[in-house]
Design a protein around this motif. Sequence first.
Motif, short mmCIF file in Angstrom:
data_model
loop_
_atom_site.label_atom_id
_atom_site.label_comp_id
_atom_site.label_asym_id
_atom_site.label_seq_id
_atom_site.Cartn_x
_atom_site.Cartn_y
_atom_site.Cartn_z
N ALA A 62 -6.92 2.96 -10.37
CA ALA A 62 -6.16 2.18 -9.40
C ALA A 62 -6.51 0.70 -9.50
O ALA A 62 -5.63 -0.17 -9.50
CB ALA A 62 -6.43 2.70 -8.00
N GLY A 106 -3.73 1.47 -0.34
CA GLY A 106 -2.78 2.56 -0.59
C GLY A 106 -3.38 3.68 -1.41
O GLY A 106 -3.10 4.87 -1.19
N THR A 107 -4.25 3.32 -2.36
CA THR A 107 -4.91 4.35 -3.17
C THR A 107 -5.80 5.24 -2.31
O THR A 107 -5.95 6.44 -2.59
CB THR A 107 -5.77 3.67 -4.26
N ALA A 108 -6.38 4.68 -1.28
CA ALA A 108 -7.28 5.46 -0.41
C ALA A 108 -6.56 6.64 0.23
O ALA A 108 -7.21 7.64 0.60
CB ALA A 108 -7.86 4.56 0.67
N LEU A 109 -5.22 6.56 0.33
CA LEU A 109 -4.47 7.66 0.92
C LEU A 109 -4.54 8.92 0.07
O LEU A 109 -4.28 10.02 0.56
CB LEU A 109 -3.01 7.25 1.12
N THR A 110 -4.87 8.77 -1.20
CA THR A 110 -4.88 9.92 -2.12
C THR A 110 -6.28 10.48 -2.37
O THR A 110 -6.41 11.50 -3.05
CB THR A 110 -4.28 9.51 -3.48
N ALA A 159 -0.34 9.27 -5.15
CA ALA A 159 -0.26 10.59 -4.54
C ALA A 159 0.45 11.56 -5.48
O ALA A 159 -0.01 12.69 -5.71
CB ALA A 159 0.46 10.51 -3.20
N GLY A 166 0.29 3.79 -2.88
CA GLY A 166 -0.18 5.09 -2.41
C GLY A 166 0.75 6.22 -2.82
O GLY A 166 0.29 7.30 -3.20
N PRO A 175 0.80 -1.22 0.00
CA PRO A 175 0.00 0.00 0.00
C PRO A 175 0.84 1.27 0.00
O PRO A 175 0.42 2.29 -0.57
CB PRO A 175 -0.83 -0.12 1.29
N LEU A 176 2.02 1.22 0.61
CA LEU A 176 2.86 2.41 0.62
C LEU A 176 3.36 2.75 -0.78
O LEU A 176 3.37 3.92 -1.19
CB LEU A 176 4.05 2.21 1.57
#
Length: 371
Positions: free
Chosen positions: A301, A350-354, A270, A266, A262-263
């Motif tokens: 994504a 990880g996509t949710a972070l953006t 981002a 993400g 996820p990092l």
Amino acid sequence: MFLALRELRAAKGRFALMGCVVVLIAALVGIVSGFTTGLGDDTVSALRRLPATHIAFSGDARTDQFARSLVDSRTAAGWGAEKGVQATPMGVSITRGSTGRGVPVDLAAFGVDPGSFLAPRVESGAGLRPGGDGVVISRQIADDGVRVGDTIVIDRLGIRLPVLGVTGRSSYGHVPVGYMPLGTWQRIRFSVPGAAGAGAAPPGQYSAVALRAGGGAALGAADERLGTRTLARDEAFAAAPGYSGERITMNSILLFLYLIAPLVVGAFFAVWTVQRQPELALLRALGAARRRLLAHTLVQAATVVVASTLVGAGLAAGAGLALGSAVPFSLPLTTLLGTVAAVTAAGLAGTALTLRRVTSADPLTMLGGNR
């Protein structure tokens, strides 16, 4: 959806690079999962095959029980007298020898009563005989060149084991198993090479007692009375040498891979979202709802992550086929599908972070609000 796919084609180089990273992560997770399952099978597959519900060890054995535990015949008889319990003693030790044709054999000796529920089913040849001698070997030993009719001579002890039959693949501590009568196992376990009393009868002791316990069996009370410590069969896997350490090591590697996925995903999205802020602002100025921008981002994504994960899973499955039986590797379909689902979920997480930056795109940016 249309715009998301157009952007994928327009920036195919960037998305291909990101896809390659996800492919490698998914392939690595699949390969590590295959080694985790394979190493586990190679350590305890013989224990998994035991038609028992519980195993009773001596009360003083807390770790490496199959090597440290010793129970006597009176304890085994006490378990056999318990209501709702079928019990039979068993012995486990590791030894080595060679055949008359010079084939070396590493052997996990499993001593069983030929007339008990632990007696192995044979695929070829004959089974163990009550009152007889001999060994039923696992398929791995047969694959190494040992045949029915050969005689295995145990190193330094000179004990001769005629090979009676072949059973399925089973290992203990990464050593293929040979099943033999309890009396033969006791001679191997308790004989001392070169001792003057080597011909004396071995003590009536065993590694453990295998149990088939019904729902009404009072195992705790029997442990108190007989001085044993009973574990469920699956809990007894930790008694096999190296099993717990291997599981902790391989699962730690998998955990870090699931944290890395996820990092990496993400970070990519981002940066991609920051670069697309003017386009997102323009879409907002043209009347696009935040929900549509979210769907747009998630489609991109999901397309990259799912497609790349499937390719990576295919590479892991191909690696398993290429390795064959050279190393302990096992990647059944259920494990492979679980790997695909886990890597996909980690990537989308990880996509949710953006997503907050996507929904915060300001339409005034394109309408001159910053002038």
